[in-house]
Structures are given as C-alpha cells and as structure tokens.
Design an enzyme around this catalytic site. Structure first.
Site, PDB file in Angstrom:
ATOM      1  N   PHE A  17      -1.931 -42.280 -37.570  1.00 63.78           N
ATOM      2  CA  PHE A  17      -2.986 -42.331 -38.580  1.00 63.78           C
ATOM      3  C   PHE A  17      -4.368 -42.492 -37.969  1.00 63.78           C
ATOM      4  O   PHE A  17      -5.380 -42.108 -38.575  1.00 63.78           O
ATOM      5  CB  PHE A  17      -2.705 -43.453 -39.585  1.00 63.78           C
ATOM      6  CG  PHE A  17      -3.093 -44.836 -39.150  1.00 63.78           C
ATOM      7  CD1 PHE A  17      -4.288 -45.408 -39.559  1.00 63.78           C
ATOM      8  CD2 PHE A  17      -2.249 -45.592 -38.343  1.00 63.78           C
ATOM      9  CE1 PHE A  17      -4.647 -46.689 -39.177  1.00 63.78           C
ATOM     10  CE2 PHE A  17      -2.600 -46.876 -37.954  1.00 63.78           C
ATOM     11  CZ  PHE A  17      -3.813 -47.431 -38.369  1.00 63.78           C
ATOM     12  N   LYS A  18      -4.436 -43.021 -36.753  1.00 57.03           N
ATOM     13  CA  LYS A  18      -5.739 -43.217 -36.122  1.00 57.03           C
ATOM     14  C   LYS A  18      -6.486 -41.895 -35.929  1.00 57.03           C
ATOM     15  O   LYS A  18      -7.718 -41.870 -35.879  1.00 57.03           O
ATOM     16  CB  LYS A  18      -5.572 -43.905 -34.762  1.00 57.03           C
ATOM     17  CG  LYS A  18      -4.720 -45.175 -34.764  1.00 57.03           C
ATOM     18  CD  LYS A  18      -5.395 -46.324 -35.456  1.00 57.03           C
ATOM     19  CE  LYS A  18      -4.531 -47.567 -35.502  1.00 57.03           C
ATOM     20  NZ  LYS A  18      -4.348 -48.232 -34.228  1.00 57.03           N
ATOM     21  N   ASP A  19      -5.742 -40.778 -35.847  1.00 60.88           N
ATOM     22  CA  ASP A  19      -6.390 -39.473 -35.676  1.00 60.88           C
ATOM     23  C   ASP A  19      -7.320 -39.146 -36.839  1.00 60.88           C
ATOM     24  O   ASP A  19      -8.339 -38.476 -36.645  1.00 60.88           O
ATOM     25  CB  ASP A  19      -5.345 -38.361 -35.567  1.00 60.88           C
ATOM     26  CG  ASP A  19      -4.591 -38.368 -34.249  1.00 60.88           C
ATOM     27  OD1 ASP A  19      -5.213 -38.670 -33.217  1.00 60.88           O
ATOM     28  OD2 ASP A  19      -3.384 -38.065 -34.256  1.00 60.88           O
ATOM     29  N   LEU A  21     -10.462 -41.079 -35.937  1.00 57.92           N
ATOM     30  CA  LEU A  21     -11.031 -40.927 -34.600  1.00 57.92           C
ATOM     31  C   LEU A  21     -11.402 -39.493 -34.262  1.00 57.92           C
ATOM     32  O   LEU A  21     -12.334 -39.266 -33.477  1.00 57.92           O
ATOM     33  CB  LEU A  21     -10.079 -41.505 -33.560  1.00 57.92           C
ATOM     34  CG  LEU A  21     -10.076 -43.039 -33.573  1.00 57.92           C
ATOM     35  CD1 LEU A  21      -8.921 -43.597 -32.761  1.00 57.92           C
ATOM     36  CD2 LEU A  21     -11.397 -43.584 -33.040  1.00 57.92           C
ATOM     37  N   THR A  26      -4.298 -46.458 -31.213  1.00 62.23           N
ATOM     38  CA  THR A  26      -5.749 -46.250 -31.134  1.00 62.23           C
ATOM     39  C   THR A  26      -6.130 -45.577 -29.825  1.00 62.23           C
ATOM     40  O   THR A  26      -6.987 -44.681 -29.798  1.00 62.23           O
ATOM     41  CB  THR A  26      -6.503 -47.595 -31.266  1.00 62.23           C
ATOM     42  OG1 THR A  26      -6.365 -48.075 -32.601  1.00 62.23           O
ATOM     43  CG2 THR A  26      -7.978 -47.436 -30.953  1.00 62.23           C
TER      44      THR A  26
END
Length: 465
Positions: free
Chosen positions: A111-113, A116, A145
């Site tokens: 989900f960090k994509d 970011l 992350t």
C-alpha cells in the site's frame, strides 16, 4: 492551504514546504490548519470517476496555492499509470458485507506505493524548481516503506535516499526489494536493532539542526504530510463505490504506525460518511491499549509473521492527539515531552470517549490471524497476507449494524510473505512476473550498529564506511 506543527513552535508552511521538510523543526508533525469540507454533492460527484480524477478532486484543497489541477493530474497520471490494475485500488467482495480494498498493485506490491509513487514525483517537480543542494531523504522501514520509497526515487535527479531497516526482522522479499536496487542515489542500511530503534535514529537526525541543514534532510515516512494526503484518496474511492454519500461505510485498517488509519480519520473529518475506523493491531498492541484503556506506553517488540506491525511507538498517533487536545499545541508539546522522557502517557477518559466516536480497536493474536487467512482462502477464494488477515479478523469481529459494509485494507500482496502464507494456508503465493527474478538479483547494503552517530558519520563521509 497552510500547514501547522502539532507542537506549535515551527513556522506554518505551504504544501511545497511541508513536502520537502517532512518533520517540523520543533519535532512536531505538520497538519492542515483547517480540514477541507466536502458536501454530500461534492462526494456524490465522485461517482464514476477514475482513480486519477478522484485523486485530483480529493487532494485539490490540500495543494491549493502550489499546484493547479492540471499539474496535479499530470503527477497522478505519472504515479498511477504504472500500477498493474486499471482501478489502481480495486474492491473485492468476500461475502455479504465484507470487502477487501486491494492496495498492493503498485511496483513493490504494498500500500505504501499509492502514496510514495506520488511523493517521488512531487520531490522531483519541487526540486527541479530550485537550483541548490540535493535533498537527502532518510527513512526507517519495518518492511514496506523502504522498498516503496526507493522505487519512487531511485535514479531521480537531486535526491539521495538512506533507508534503515532492522537487520533480520523483515521478510526476505521485503529486504531484496530494497537491497537489489543498485542506483547510485540509493543507500540501504541494516541496523542491529528494532524498527523502533531505526525510527528513533531518523527522528534524532531531524532534530539535529546542524546535520539537518548540512544535508537538507527530507522524509518519506508517514511523518511527511504528502504521504497521508495521498492515502485519503482511496477511502473516498472505495466508499463512493459502496454507496457514499447515501450509505455509511466502515474500514478496518491493519496498522502499527497509525498513518494509514489517520488518513481515514482525515477523510471522515472532510465529510466522508465513515461509520467506524477499526484499528487492527497484532500482539504489539500499543494502539489497542491506548484506544481501549488509555495506556500509551512502550513495551517490548515481539517479532511476528506481520513484521510491518511489529512496532511499539506509533509516530502518527501524535496527529490524532493534537486534535484530541483541542489543537492546543502547547498542551500537546508538553504531553509529547513527557512521553519522550518516560515512554508512557495516560490518555484521559474524555479523550478516549472522543476518539471512540470514530475509532474502535481490536488486538489480533497469531492464532486468530492464521484462522482468518485460512477462512479467506477456503471460504472466499482469496489468499491474503498476514497483515491483511489481522485487519480482516478485526473486521469480522465487529458489532456494527449489519447494513454497514466493512472494507478491510489489503495492505500487501501475499507473495511478500511466502513462508507464512504457505505454512498457514498450504497455498503458494508466487511473485508477479515482473519480480520473478528477485531472488537472483545482486544485493547491496551495509550493516551498522543502531547508533545515530555512526549513521550520521556514514552520511557525512559520502556514504562510505
């Protein structure tokens, strides 16, 4: 839009300023001076929009004065055009009331994509507008992350990235997604310590004003407001597809650092009809203890099959505490000073009752997590990772009205945790084709003690030992 520090002593900044700065100079976190308000008509107008157009509509008030709609849309198209699903964050139905919001279709399968990839483009745009010193990004990761941040900025002009991870405490896939990126501006550091140690080192580097100015430090951890802003979007995107604004929706969020669920809180403050935000923790349960009993105290980190949640200090919780303190920065600063000294604070009953109007929390043990992974596989035909299972276990225990759909945020592709998935479900979780050669790629990283002085010396020496 202006942004203020939760601790009140740092100057207010615009969106460009908070994106490049990350942590406020007084040690606080930046928050919007006022929450934007979306009317029922504003939310209804999101129906049928693409993810990119939804993102522009939701983020527009946060970037006002810095980016116009076309510039924002161009950045979103660049960020989300490489995701492997046309919906970017698709919904999957499990049964009559439970849904998964799949947030793992980006380049690093987490989900960090979603945040970011956008942040990387924001850095590049803002730095291209200046002619000066490179931005040195320093970050700590408990697994996802790091790879998402590295993917977002690898090879980009004007940026160096130094990412700390706890040696031996991330999955092999998570580690390799970081350490096999060999661009010259990428510097991976495995520290002899926990994620909380890594996070503390990063925060201490930001609080060293001379070092911070010398290297122009920037942040990719969820202390950076731009990250949370991007995550607000998928709450709106999912809720509208399930009937908002005419229907309330609940979300269950597996979380350790409180960033992802705080984005849901922001969506609620903006007017999204969120019935409840379920804060799902594993046995490293500081958030569960804080919300259920007022006990925000640091314990020992216990390694689990959900390593991204093996955290005992939730940095984004300060943003919620700021609102619970009535946005009284002086009061919050005193509370955080006490916490940093004693590693424990007690949250008052009045504050907990206020939080309970929006949040509930569940602590999920390893047996419950495993049972939920098997249920998803056997009954719903979905192989899920351990973090998602913790969120789904909490969702299935909810006592919310039966007409309220419950969306669990599916935070990582199961292929990132193949050993746990195979052991628990008996199913394989192969890497997508684009990562099929991950285990044969060359790795590069350094091992250092969990010492701020040592790591700062490494950076001062031009990333040499």
């Amino acid at each position: 839009m202006r942004y203020i520090s939760t601790r009140g002593a740092a100057a207010a900044q615009d969106f460009k300023g908070v994106t490049l700065t990350g942590l406020a100079s007084d040690g606080g976190l930046y928050v919007p001076e006022n929450w934007p308000a979306f009317s029922r008509e504003d939310i209804a107008a999101l129906a049928g929009l693409s993810y990119v157009d939804t993102a522009v509509a939701v983020m527009r008030p946060f970037v006002s004065g810095v980016l116009d709609d076309q510039a924002l849309k161009n950045l979103c198209e660049a960020a989300y055009g490489q995701f492997n699903h046309a919906a970017v964050t698709p919904l999957v139905q499990l049964d009559e009331r439970h849904f998964l919001l799949e947030l793992f279709h980006g380049p690093t399968l987490a989900f960090k994509d979603v945040a970011l990839q956008l942040l990387g483009h924001l850095f590049e745009k803002f730095l291209s507008e200046e002619k000066g010193q490179d931005l040195t990004i320093v970050g700590a990761t408990s697994g996802d992350t790091g790879s998402a941040a590295i993917s977002a900025v690898a090879g980009r002009a004007g940026v160096q990235i130094v990412m700390l991870h706890p040696n031996g405490r991330v999955s092999e896939v998570q580690r390799r997604q970081m350490t096999t990126v060999l661009d010259k501006n990428v510097h991976n550091v495995a520290i002899d310590g926990s994620f909380d140690d890594a996070q503390a080192i990063v925060k201490a580097m930001f609080n060293d004003s001379d070092f911070r100015k010398r290297h122009r430090l920037g942040a990719v951890n969820s202390i950076n407001w731009a990250r949370l802003m991007a995550q607000i979007v998928y709450y709106f995107y999912a809720a509208v597809r399930l009937g908002a604004p005419d229907r309330k929706v609940a979300f269950s969020v597996p979380t350790g650092n409180f960033g992802d669920v705080f984005a849901g809180y922001a969506a609620k403050k903006m007017g999204l009809p969120v019935e409840k935000l379920i804060v799902a923790t594993n046995i490293n349960d500081i958030l569960y203890r804080a919300l259920s009993a007022g006990d925000y105290s640091v314990g020992n980190v216990t390694p689990t099959d959900a390593p991204s949640m093996d955290i005992q200090i939730s940095s984004n919780f300060e943003r919620l505490l700021f609102d619970l303190h009535g946005r009284d920065a002086a009061s919050l600063a005193a509370t955080m000073a006490q916490f940093e000294q004693s590693r424990a604070i007690q949250i008052s009953d009045a504050m907990r009752q206020q939080a309970a109007t929006i949040f509930s929390s569940k602590r999920i043990d390893p047996d419950e997590m495993a049972a939920t992974m098997r249920w998803a596989s056997d009954k719903a035909g979905q192989v899920i990772d351990p973090h998602t299972a913790i969120g789904l276990a909490a969702a299935r225990e909810t006592d919310l009205p039966k007409d309220v759909p419950v969306v669990t945020l599916a935070t990582a592709h199961p292929a990132k945790f193949p050993d746990a998935v195979s052991r628990i479900t008996g199913k394989n979780a192969p890497l997508p084709h684009r990562l099929a050669d991950l285990y044969s790629r060359e790795e590069r990283y350094v091992e250092l003690p969990a010492s701020r002085q040592t790591i700062q010396a490494y950076i001062d020496a031009g990333f040499q030992l």
